[in-house]
Write a protein that holds these residues in place. Structure first.
Motif, PDB file in Angstrom:
ATOM      1  N   ILE A  48      15.703   7.850 -39.396  1.00 39.65           N
ATOM      2  CA  ILE A  48      15.534   6.425 -39.620  1.00 39.65           C
ATOM      3  C   ILE A  48      14.015   5.953 -39.954  1.00 39.65           C
ATOM      4  CG2 ILE A  48      15.165   5.763 -37.193  1.00 39.65           C
ATOM      5  CD1 ILE A  48      17.294   3.930 -39.784  1.00 39.65           C
ATOM      6  N   LYS A  49      13.112   6.626 -39.595  1.00 39.35           N
ATOM      7  CA  LYS A  49      11.631   6.158 -40.060  1.00 39.35           C
ATOM      8  C   LYS A  49      11.601   6.408 -41.570  1.00 39.35           C
ATOM      9  CE  LYS A  49       6.882   7.508 -39.446  1.00 39.35           C
ATOM     10  NZ  LYS A  49       6.154   8.498 -38.402  1.00 39.35           N
ATOM     11  N   ARG A  50      12.006   7.434 -42.143  1.00 42.27           N
ATOM     12  CA  ARG A  50      11.921   7.720 -43.640  1.00 42.27           C
ATOM     13  C   ARG A  50      12.816   6.654 -44.245  1.00 42.27           C
ATOM     14  NH1 ARG A  50      13.088  12.674 -47.237  1.00 42.27           N
ATOM     15  NH2 ARG A  50      12.438  11.901 -49.034  1.00 42.27           N
ATOM     16  N   SER A  65      12.876   1.026 -32.444  1.00 41.30           N
ATOM     17  CA  SER A  65      14.008   0.388 -31.934  1.00 41.30           C
ATOM     18  C   SER A  65      14.922   1.642 -31.692  1.00 41.30           C
ATOM     19  CB  SER A  65      14.432  -0.503 -32.575  1.00 41.30           C
ATOM     20  OG  SER A  65      14.912  -0.401 -33.888  1.00 41.30           O
ATOM     21  N   VAL A  66      15.744   1.339 -30.724  1.00 37.92           N
ATOM     22  CA  VAL A  66      16.755   2.245 -30.253  1.00 37.92           C
ATOM     23  C   VAL A  66      18.193   1.344 -30.676  1.00 37.92           C
ATOM     24  CG1 VAL A  66      18.035   3.691 -28.636  1.00 37.92           C
ATOM     25  CG2 VAL A  66      15.480   3.292 -28.533  1.00 37.92           C
ATOM     26  N   ARG A  67      18.571   1.804 -31.960  1.00 35.61           N
ATOM     27  CA  ARG A  67      19.836   1.059 -32.418  1.00 35.61           C
ATOM     28  C   ARG A  67      20.781   2.103 -32.718  1.00 35.61           C
ATOM     29  NH1 ARG A  67      18.846  -4.332 -32.737  1.00 35.61           N
ATOM     30  NH2 ARG A  67      16.673  -5.065 -32.931  1.00 35.61           N
ATOM     31  N   THR A  68      21.859   1.666 -32.933  1.00 41.06           N
ATOM     32  CA  THR A  68      23.033   2.744 -33.550  1.00 41.06           C
ATOM     33  C   THR A  68      23.172   2.193 -35.068  1.00 41.06           C
ATOM     34  OG1 THR A  68      24.693   1.400 -32.636  1.00 41.06           O
ATOM     35  CG2 THR A  68      24.011   3.300 -31.203  1.00 41.06           C
ATOM     36  N   SER A  69      22.716   1.064 -35.312  1.00 36.02           N
ATOM     37  CA  SER A  69      23.238   0.456 -36.993  1.00 36.02           C
ATOM     38  C   SER A  69      21.952  -0.436 -37.174  1.00 36.02           C
ATOM     39  CB  SER A  69      24.353  -0.190 -36.835  1.00 36.02           C
ATOM     40  OG  SER A  69      25.530   0.311 -36.380  1.00 36.02           O
ATOM     41  N   CYS A  70      21.931  -0.312 -38.506  1.00 41.62           N
ATOM     42  CA  CYS A  70      20.928  -1.181 -39.003  1.00 41.62           C
ATOM     43  C   CYS A  70      21.431  -2.044 -40.367  1.00 41.62           C
ATOM     44  CB  CYS A  70      19.481  -0.623 -39.737  1.00 41.62           C
ATOM     45  SG  CYS A  70      18.663   0.464 -38.238  1.00 41.62           S
ATOM     46  N   SER A  86      22.269   8.436 -35.478  1.00 40.68           N
ATOM     47  CA  SER A  86      22.552   9.225 -34.307  1.00 40.68           C
ATOM     48  C   SER A  86      21.520   8.904 -33.288  1.00 40.68           C
ATOM     49  CB  SER A  86      22.729  10.575 -34.536  1.00 40.68           C
ATOM     50  OG  SER A  86      21.332  11.078 -34.792  1.00 40.68           O
ATOM     51  N   PRO A  87      22.005   9.415 -31.998  1.00 43.15           N
ATOM     52  CA  PRO A  87      20.902   9.314 -30.854  1.00 43.15           C
ATOM     53  C   PRO A  87      19.867   9.910 -31.059  1.00 43.15           C
ATOM     54  CG  PRO A  87      23.181   9.539 -29.963  1.00 43.15           C
ATOM     55  CD  PRO A  87      23.163   9.872 -31.533  1.00 43.15           C
ATOM     56  N   THR A  88      19.802  11.082 -31.929  1.00 42.76           N
ATOM     57  CA  THR A  88      18.586  11.710 -32.407  1.00 42.76           C
ATOM     58  C   THR A  88      17.655  10.995 -33.509  1.00 42.76           C
ATOM     59  OG1 THR A  88      19.789  13.223 -33.881  1.00 42.76           O
ATOM     60  CG2 THR A  88      19.606  14.097 -31.587  1.00 42.76           C
ATOM     61  N   GLY A  89      17.982  10.001 -33.918  1.00 44.96           N
ATOM     62  CA  GLY A  89      17.151   9.346 -35.056  1.00 44.96           C
ATOM     63  C   GLY A  89      17.498   9.623 -36.388  1.00 44.96           C
TER      64      GLY A  89
END
Length: 170
Positions: A48-50, A65-70, A86-89
């Protein structure tokens, strides 16, 4: 002199009016859709960072942030783009959708430029998807290519594509 007073009054009134919301859709360098793999430079399995760096600001998601959707949402007419995480980002689903005007779908705006190498994009007919990709299969929501976590789905309404996603089959 009268013309300059009218201009000054118009500027003053405009300054008092609320600013119109600016569209906050993704701003990737590439708007290419690669079926089963990526959309706008974001790939299935990418961190998600990339992904946030590729699509730019516009979402309330951050790498912390800990999100499941952006979500990246433009005006009602421009549509929206989203990522599921995913929970692993890692990115598990990539999606773009056309805009609306009331109950009607709007096939115009920046996301209309996102397309496959075979020129399949939002607004094209499901028939055209089948001509471009002979391996396409029917699905309850429209048509799809591939299977599993790398399915590319083309959701249709009245014979036209209004959403494209890459990820697990719905």
């Amino acid at each position: 002199m009268c013309r300059s007073l009218v201009l000054a009054a118009a500027i003053a009134i405009a300054a008092l009016l609320p600013a119109t919301a600016s569209a906050e859709l993704p701003t990737p360098k590439s708007t290419t859709i690669v079926p089963g793999k990526s959309m706008g430079g974001v790939s299935i399995g990418m961190s998600i960072k990339r992904a946030l760096k590729v699509w730019g600001e516009g979402s309330d998601c951050t790498e912390e942030s800990v999100r499941t959707s952006c979500y990246w949402t433009g005006t009602d007419r421009q549509g929206m783009a989203s990522l599921s995480i995913s929970p692993t980002g890692k990115v598990t689903l990539i999606s773009i959708s056309t805009g609306r005007k009331g109950d009607d779908l709007v096939y115009a705006g920046p996301l209309q430029k996102w397309k496959t190498r075979k020129k399949i994009r939002l607004g094209v007919s499901t028939y055209r998807v089948g001509k471009a990709y002979p391996q396409v299969k029917g699905a309850g929501y429209g048509v799809k290519i591939g299977r599993g976590n790398h399915t590319t789905g083309f959701q249709g309404s009245s014979g036209r594509i209004y959403q494209i996603f890459i990820g697990p089959d719905l």
